[in-house]
Write an enzyme that holds these catalytic residues in place. Sequence first.
Site, PDB file in Angstrom:
ATOM      1  N   TYR A   1      -2.717  -0.339  10.057  1.00  0.00           N
ATOM      2  CA  TYR A   1      -2.845  -0.992   8.934  1.00  0.00           C
ATOM      3  C   TYR A   1      -1.461  -0.753   8.092  1.00  0.00           C
ATOM      4  O   TYR A   1      -0.794  -1.526   7.438  1.00  0.00           O
ATOM      5  CB  TYR A   1      -3.905  -0.290   8.015  1.00  0.00           C
ATOM      6  CG  TYR A   1      -3.878  -0.731   6.616  1.00  0.00           C
ATOM      7  CD1 TYR A   1      -4.237  -2.021   5.971  1.00  0.00           C
ATOM      8  CD2 TYR A   1      -3.830   0.239   5.706  1.00  0.00           C
ATOM      9  CE1 TYR A   1      -3.956  -2.066   4.871  1.00  0.00           C
ATOM     10  CE2 TYR A   1      -3.709   0.329   4.203  1.00  0.00           C
ATOM     11  CZ  TYR A   1      -3.943  -0.997   3.842  1.00  0.00           C
ATOM     12  OH  TYR A   1      -3.738  -1.089   2.435  1.00  0.00           O
ATOM     13  N   SER A  60       0.897  -1.165   0.150  1.00  0.00           N
ATOM     14  CA  SER A  60       0.002  -0.015   0.123  1.00  0.00           C
ATOM     15  C   SER A  60       0.755   1.252   0.063  1.00  0.00           C
ATOM     16  O   SER A  60       2.100   1.285   0.703  1.00  0.00           O
ATOM     17  CB  SER A  60      -0.923  -0.153   1.176  1.00  0.00           C
ATOM     18  OG  SER A  60      -1.704   1.345   1.277  1.00  0.00           O
ATOM     19  N   LYS A  95       1.655  -3.422   6.512  1.00  0.00           N
ATOM     20  CA  LYS A  95       2.417  -3.372   4.887  1.00  0.00           C
ATOM     21  C   LYS A  95       3.841  -3.130   5.153  1.00  0.00           C
ATOM     22  O   LYS A  95       4.625  -3.776   4.658  1.00  0.00           O
ATOM     23  CB  LYS A  95       1.832  -2.460   4.206  1.00  0.00           C
ATOM     24  CG  LYS A  95       0.057  -2.763   4.151  1.00  0.00           C
ATOM     25  CD  LYS A  95      -0.062  -3.963   3.239  1.00  0.00           C
ATOM     26  CE  LYS A  95      -1.597  -4.027   2.875  1.00  0.00           C
ATOM     27  NZ  LYS A  95      -1.840  -5.229   2.045  1.00  0.00           N
TER      28      LYS A  95
END
Length: 339
Positions: free
Chosen positions: A150, A126, A154
């Site tokens: 989040y 991402s 990643k």
Amino acid sequence: MFYENLKTKKILICGGAGYIGSHLVRELSTQSAYEIIIFDNLSKGHIKSIPNGIKFENADVRDKRALDRLFSKYKPDAVMNFCGSISLRESVVDPLEYYENNVVGTIYLLQAMKKHNVKYFIFSSSAAIFGNAKEMPITDDARPEPISPYADTKFIIEKILAWSENAYGLKYVCLRYFNACGAHESGDIGEDHDPETHLIPLTLQVALGQRDSISVFGDDYDTKDGTCVRDYIHVTDLATAHIRALEYLIRENKSQLFNLGSGEGYTVREVINAARNVTGHSIPDIVEARRIGDPAILIAESTRAELILGWKRKYNTIESIVASAWMYHKTHTNGFKDI
């Protein structure tokens, strides 16, 4: 053609019943050189998105025994991972769930690859790993500074991949992008999240009479019309990039990081106006207070992907992206429940 010389044919797609994964399956299935195996626990994916004839296993990436059985059964040559949980705000509320599913699940997957001598890994990363980047568009070599659990999951996985290459000879490609959007050109599959949080499907729900209006969170940003600017990349263009990355990985046997962006982005009002033009609906909007943590502009460039992968976007306007999404949503008002 390169496909004629491609030795790697069995591709394990983890999360292949989800939004991006299902579109990757559609594109990959048109290439005769590939045998596809989908691995998904269907927590977010949809069994109805899987084409007939594609092998499917219902299991969780955090289940080490299931992974071992799957790798023993199919002996894949390469793995693509779309299994990660994706909501930034949800990750703040429940960070442990995100680290378990995204990081621990990927570790188990990599351990299975190591045990079964699988060398190639494509990771759906991402551009959120760059946090509140100081310069826009975000370049391939920008410094990652994740500001949410989040995004941090990643970035942690990217670091794990780098160390795994050093230790085990794993070769990988990480693809970093912001907002996947749109739907397959057939209109058969598209975006279906529960709950839905993305701007385009939420806006189209207004046109479908499923909500009264669309919220605009802040109209006083330092942008062309005062609303936030974001990158929107069509899901099929993302699928194509994953296939190009697989070709590159096997051909060059080199790991690499790629941004996938438009380089310019669109404002919230531009997206809403595109939906009005496409649907013919007035789509009322309501301006609300800014959301905490929303940067004015988040866009990425894709120079490296264009030069090395030969990646080019087919959907270059927000109208074409919204039109593809509309074709799906107007015939699937209840998502995959209508199939």
